[in-house]
Design a protein around this motif. Structure first.
Motif, PDB file in Angstrom:
ATOM      1  N   UNK A  79       0.829  -1.210   0.000  1.00 33.23           N
ATOM      2  CA  UNK A  79       0.000   0.000   0.000  1.00 33.23           C
ATOM      3  C   UNK A  79       0.860   1.255   0.000  1.00 33.23           C
ATOM      4  N   UNK A  80       1.939   1.251   0.751  1.00 29.55           N
ATOM      5  CA  UNK A  80       2.842   2.408   0.769  1.00 29.55           C
ATOM      6  C   UNK A  80       3.503   2.606  -0.584  1.00 29.55           C
ATOM      7  N   UNK A  81       3.875   1.528  -1.236  1.00 26.31           N
ATOM      8  CA  UNK A  81       4.440   1.625  -2.582  1.00 26.31           C
ATOM      9  C   UNK A  81       3.405   2.136  -3.589  1.00 26.31           C
ATOM     10  N   UNK A  82       2.161   1.724  -3.428  1.00 24.38           N
ATOM     11  CA  UNK A  82       1.087   2.205  -4.308  1.00 24.38           C
ATOM     12  C   UNK A  82       0.861   3.702  -4.101  1.00 24.38           C
ATOM     13  N   UNK A  83       0.904   4.150  -2.860  1.00 29.92           N
ATOM     14  CA  UNK A  83       0.754   5.580  -2.572  1.00 29.92           C
ATOM     15  C   UNK A  83       1.863   6.370  -3.257  1.00 29.92           C
TER      16      UNK A  83
END
Length: 106
Positions: A79-83
């Motif tokens: 999720x952090x990489x997607x953000x």
């Protein structure tokens, strides 16, 4: 068209943020309850602590040999990489639309 795709990437970043807000606090609570010795590695207020976020992004959470924890931390990392990816792509498309306005009219 460029701004439309920029908005889609921004929506993707928002979806990533929603997933991050779900999985990262659950991971931190699991760490607090079952691995209190790791608190020195990631700090006290770990939710937005840059040290803890880099620990998550670099995948150093895998050093903890707890499948329950890595099962929570891996979706938080994704999720952090997607953000980050969504915001970078949206910003890049917005910048292209500013620098080359003719591309936005195609």
């Amino acid at each position: 068209m460029l701004l439309f795709f920029a908005m889609l990437f921004l929506a993707t970043a928002i979806a990533g943020f929603c997933a991050f807000v779900i999985f990262w606090p659950l991971s931190l609570v699991h760490l607090r309850d079952r691995h209190p010795d790791l608190r020195g590695h990631i700090g006290d207020f770990s939710f937005l602590n840059p040290t803890a976020l880099s620990w998550l992004l670099l995948g150093r959470y895998r050093e903890v040999r707890d499948r329950s924890f890595t099962g929570l931390a891996t979706p938080a990392r994704v999720a952090l990489l997607v953000i980050i990816g969504g915001l970078l792509a949206a910003g890049l498309l917005w910048l292209v639309s500013i620098l080359f306005p003719a591309l936005g009219r195609v």
